[in-house]
Design a protein around this motif. Structure first.
Motif, mmCIF file in Angstrom:
data_model
loop_
_atom_site.group_PDB
_atom_site.id
_atom_site.type_symbol
_atom_site.label_atom_id
_atom_site.label_comp_id
_atom_site.label_asym_id
_atom_site.label_seq_id
_atom_site.Cartn_x
_atom_site.Cartn_y
_atom_site.Cartn_z
ATOM 1 N N LEU A 62 -2.939 -10.323 14.620
ATOM 2 C CA LEU A 62 -2.494 -9.290 13.692
ATOM 3 C C LEU A 62 -3.422 -9.102 12.501
ATOM 4 O O LEU A 62 -3.220 -8.175 11.714
ATOM 5 N N TRP A 66 -2.340 -5.218 12.537
ATOM 6 C CA TRP A 66 -1.057 -4.982 11.876
ATOM 7 C C TRP A 66 -0.820 -3.504 11.560
ATOM 8 O O TRP A 66 0.335 -3.052 11.477
ATOM 9 N N GLU A 171 0.839 -4.689 19.565
ATOM 10 C CA GLU A 171 0.870 -5.232 18.213
ATOM 11 C C GLU A 171 2.302 -5.373 17.696
ATOM 12 O O GLU A 171 2.607 -6.306 16.946
ATOM 13 N N THR A 175 4.071 -8.929 16.602
ATOM 14 C CA THR A 175 4.727 -9.083 15.300
ATOM 15 C C THR A 175 6.138 -9.641 15.464
ATOM 16 O O THR A 175 6.586 -10.496 14.687
#
Length: 252
Positions: A62, A66, A171, A175
């Motif tokens: 990340l 992010w 992604e 997360t």
């Protein structure tokens, strides 16, 4: 852990980190399946170590990714997932105390079902799913994350059906895994159920996970995503059967 056990664990986590970096899932499933088969760690200790290593892998991924997270869907998932992580964690503690074979059977079943589900190519939807579906799959993911640090399969199936770019899907999933790991580690600390010092030596896998993640990004194999998914599917299916079948025989 003995030197051979530690070496085997390092190899296992390296393979798992490499696979997750390429596919967006499978770190927890591969690691927990391998641990369940070899018995090098207790399942509760292994789940804690997997949470820590998942956080390492996710953070590394990340650092650059992010910005691609689907924040609205992430919020819905975590709203449902966080309370169910507690449910899964307490269920693991209960089964590990007096129903070890049942716990192994449950883990083997989770791995088999997950492998069969992940082997299918989800049919893409024409329109994004409603908020309720993200809450539903987030809750299931929370139970699995709380028990075995394997929050991925329900969300992988749901996300890969969404009309979203693959980068956003990957992604966002990573997360979720990172936040689930943070919350689960916090639960273990609150309940003062940290692994033994011997088990904590498994954290020597941190540089292995970091290196495997970098290698997968820098030198991906000359295989299509479909082929990679099939390889992971066969690994998971075989480990799930090998883990669950002996437990069934002992319970019967």
């Amino acid at each position: 852990m003995s030197i051979p056990e530690l070496t085997g664990f390092l190899i296992l986590t390296g393979i798992a980190a490499y696979a997750q970096t390429l596919t967006g899932f499978a770190f927890g499933l591969i690691t927990m399946g391998g641990v369940g088969l070899t018995g090098i760690l207790s399942l509760p200790d292994a789940a804690m170590i997997v949470s820590m290593l998942t956080l390492v892998n996710a953070t590394q991924m990340l650092l650059k990714g992010w910005r691609d997270v689907a924040w609205r869907q992430l919020g819905l998932i975590m709203a449902a997932s966080i309370p169910m992580i507690l449910v899964g964690y307490l269920l693991l503690e209960w089964l590990a105390g007096s129903h070890v074979d049942l716990l192994r059977l449950f883990l083997g079943t989770v791995i088999i079902v997950s492998s069969l589900q992940l082997a299918r190519k989800p049919e893409p939807l024409a329109e994004p799913s409603g908020n309720g579906t993200f809450l539903f799959f987030g809750g299931i993911s929370g139970v699995m994350g709380g028990m075995f640090s394997t929050a991925g399969p329900p969300l992988v199936y749901h996300f890969y059906r969404q009309p979203m770019p693959l980068t956003i899907i990957r992604e966002t999933l990573v997360t979720v895994f990172a936040l689930t790991a943070i919350f689960r580690i916090s639960l273990v600390a609150v309940y003062c159920d940290l692994p033994s010092s011997s088990s904590m030596s498994a954290l020597l896998a941190v540089p292995v996970v970091t290196g495997a993640t970098y290698a997968a990004r820098r030198w991906p194999p000359p295989l299509s995503p479909f082929t990679m998914r099939r390889i992971v599917f066969f690994l998971l299916l075989l480990s799930g059967i090998a883990l669950g079948l002996p437990a069934v025989m002992r319970l019967s």
